[in-house]
Design an enzyme around this catalytic site. Structure first.
Site, PDB file in Angstrom:
ATOM      1  N   GLU A  70      -6.761  -9.625 -18.326  1.00 21.11           N
ATOM      2  CA  GLU A  70      -5.900  -8.508 -17.902  1.00 21.11           C
ATOM      3  C   GLU A  70      -4.811  -8.218 -18.937  1.00 21.11           C
ATOM      4  O   GLU A  70      -4.426  -7.067 -19.148  1.00 21.11           O
ATOM      5  CB  GLU A  70      -5.244  -8.829 -16.549  1.00 21.11           C
ATOM      6  CG  GLU A  70      -6.233  -8.800 -15.397  1.00 21.11           C
ATOM      7  CD  GLU A  70      -5.586  -8.947 -14.037  1.00 21.11           C
ATOM      8  OE1 GLU A  70      -4.532  -9.612 -13.940  1.00 21.11           O
ATOM      9  OE2 GLU A  70      -6.146  -8.403 -13.059  1.00 21.11           O
ATOM     10  N   HIS A 118      -6.693  -4.216 -10.872  1.00 21.71           N
ATOM     11  CA  HIS A 118      -7.208  -4.941  -9.703  1.00 21.71           C
ATOM     12  C   HIS A 118      -8.131  -6.056 -10.171  1.00 21.71           C
ATOM     13  O   HIS A 118      -9.037  -5.816 -10.982  1.00 21.71           O
ATOM     14  CB  HIS A 118      -7.963  -3.969  -8.790  1.00 21.71           C
ATOM     15  CG  HIS A 118      -8.501  -4.637  -7.568  1.00 21.71           C
ATOM     16  ND1 HIS A 118      -7.708  -4.972  -6.493  1.00 21.71           N
ATOM     17  CD2 HIS A 118      -9.748  -5.080  -7.267  1.00 21.71           C
ATOM     18  CE1 HIS A 118      -8.448  -5.577  -5.574  1.00 21.71           C
ATOM     19  NE2 HIS A 118      -9.683  -5.658  -6.023  1.00 21.71           N
ATOM     20  N   ILE A 162       0.868  -1.181   0.000  1.00 24.00           N
ATOM     21  CA  ILE A 162       0.000   0.000   0.000  1.00 24.00           C
ATOM     22  C   ILE A 162       0.902   1.226   0.000  1.00 24.00           C
ATOM     23  O   ILE A 162       1.846   1.313   0.785  1.00 24.00           O
ATOM     24  CB  ILE A 162      -0.933  -0.015   1.237  1.00 24.00           C
ATOM     25  CG1 ILE A 162      -1.909  -1.190   1.099  1.00 24.00           C
ATOM     26  CG2 ILE A 162      -1.674   1.301   1.369  1.00 24.00           C
ATOM     27  CD1 ILE A 162      -2.768  -1.431   2.318  1.00 24.00           C
ATOM     28  N   GLU A 214      -7.182   6.173  -1.457  1.00 26.18           N
ATOM     29  CA  GLU A 214      -8.118   5.116  -1.062  1.00 26.18           C
ATOM     30  C   GLU A 214      -7.720   3.812  -1.747  1.00 26.18           C
ATOM     31  O   GLU A 214      -7.598   3.781  -2.976  1.00 26.18           O
ATOM     32  CB  GLU A 214      -9.564   5.449  -1.453  1.00 26.18           C
ATOM     33  CG  GLU A 214     -10.209   6.526  -0.618  1.00 26.18           C
ATOM     34  CD  GLU A 214      -9.791   7.914  -1.056  1.00 26.18           C
ATOM     35  OE1 GLU A 214      -9.504   8.090  -2.248  1.00 26.18           O
ATOM     36  OE2 GLU A 214      -9.718   8.807  -0.190  1.00 26.18           O
TER      37      GLU A 214
HETATM   38  C1  GRF Z   1      -2.992  -9.426 -11.214  1.00 22.56           C
HETATM   39  O1  GRF Z   1      -4.070 -10.322 -11.185  1.00 22.56           O
HETATM   40  C2  GRF Z   1      -3.433  -8.045 -10.857  1.00 22.56           C
HETATM   41  O2  GRF Z   1      -4.784  -7.794 -11.103  1.00 22.56           O
HETATM   42  C3  GRF Z   1      -3.189  -7.976  -9.377  1.00 22.56           C
HETATM   43  O3  GRF Z   1      -2.060  -8.763  -9.148  1.00 22.56           O
HETATM   44  C4  GRF Z   1      -1.941  -9.735 -10.177  1.00 22.56           C
HETATM   45  C5  GRF Z   1      -0.542  -9.620 -10.713  1.00 22.56           C
HETATM   46  O4  GRF Z   1      -0.219 -10.687 -11.553  1.00 22.56           O
HETATM   47  N1  GRF Z   1      -3.056  -6.602  -8.931  1.00 22.56           N
HETATM   48  P1  GRF Z   1       1.139 -10.682 -12.400  1.00 22.56           P
HETATM   49  O5  GRF Z   1       2.279 -10.525 -11.407  1.00 22.56           O
HETATM   50  O6  GRF Z   1       1.079  -9.543 -13.356  1.00 22.56           O
HETATM   51  O7  GRF Z   1       1.166 -12.014 -13.070  1.00 22.56           O
END
Ligand code: GRF
Length: 216
Positions: A178, A113, A96, A147
């Site tokens: 992602e 996230h 954080i 936040e």
């Molecule tokens: C991802 O799922 C992201 O959303 C979260 O942490 C994970 C990181 O994965 N914040 P990586 O290290 O990029 O494989």
């Protein structure tokens, strides 16, 4: 393309698969950016190896080397400021950040996230989605504020949860969306299509709703 590539600093703590997706998008010319520095707070983060393999500068800023959070944040901020990036990209960075960093980089720091924010800020998002019997889950890219997981939402990508899904399969599904989502959002910023104006996100000239742009 004539404009300068977006200069990034990427912060990681572990595997770095999102970092890899960003590197790959840059190398394929799908993202007009350059990674100036990858910083990890964990010495054994695999993401550091990924970065080195692509000739990207790395730095370790291990929180255990500092007496308190304030000193750690100062050291991290100094490392970032030295590079003077256009954007700081949190990609699985599991610390954080203090308000001095978040306020210095307000509007210039993104996080990804693994939930459909504002649902499930914090940890264990896949577990919560499964336990609550959710039929959908997803990932969110947002601007970072003080936040936790609470800054303005830029974009979300969704998946359906199948009855057969477990933590491992969900994690795999989320990671694969992602890897599209983060480079895409970064390219919108690099191209000037997406800007933050008075705490309001403007995408292609229009104000985004509070849940951001829905990618899928
Ligand atoms: C991802 O799922 C992201 O959303 C979260 O942490 C994970 C990181 O994965 N914040 P990586 O290290 O990029 O494989």
């Amino acid at each position: 393309m004539t404009q300068r590539p977006l200069a990034l600093v990427v912060l990681i703590s572990g595997n770095g698969s999102n970092l890899q997706a960003i590197i790959d998008a840059i190398e394929k010319d799908e993202l007009h950016a350059t990674i100036k520095l990858v910083i990890s707070n964990q010495p054994d983060a695999f993401g550091l190896i990924r970065a080195k393999k692509h000739g990207i500068a790395t730095a370790l800023c291990d929180h255990r080397d500092y007496p308190n959070r304030h000193c750690y944040d100062d050291a991290l901020l100094a490392l970032i400021e030295d590079v003077d990036p256009n954007l700081v990209v949190l990609a699985g960075f599991m610390r954080i950040l203090g308000s001095r960093i978040t306020s210095t980089y307000q509007g210039k720091m993104l996080n990804i996230h693994p939930s459909l924010l504002p649902k499930y800020p914090g940890l264990h998002t896949h577990q919560q989605a499964l336990q609550n019997g959710d039929t959908q889950h997803g990932s969110t890219v947002h601007f970072v504020t003080k936040e936790l997981d609470g800054g303005p939402i830029i974009c979300q990508s969704k998946i359906d949860i199948a009855p057969t899904d477990d933590m491992k399969s969900l994690e795999g599904k989320i990671k694969s969306i992602e890897h599209q989502l983060y480079p895409q959002v970064l390219q919108w910023i690099a191209s000037g299509q997406l800007i933050l104006q008075d705490k309001q996100i403007i995408f292609n000239g229009e104000r985004l709703s509070p849940t951001g742009y829905q990618l899928t």
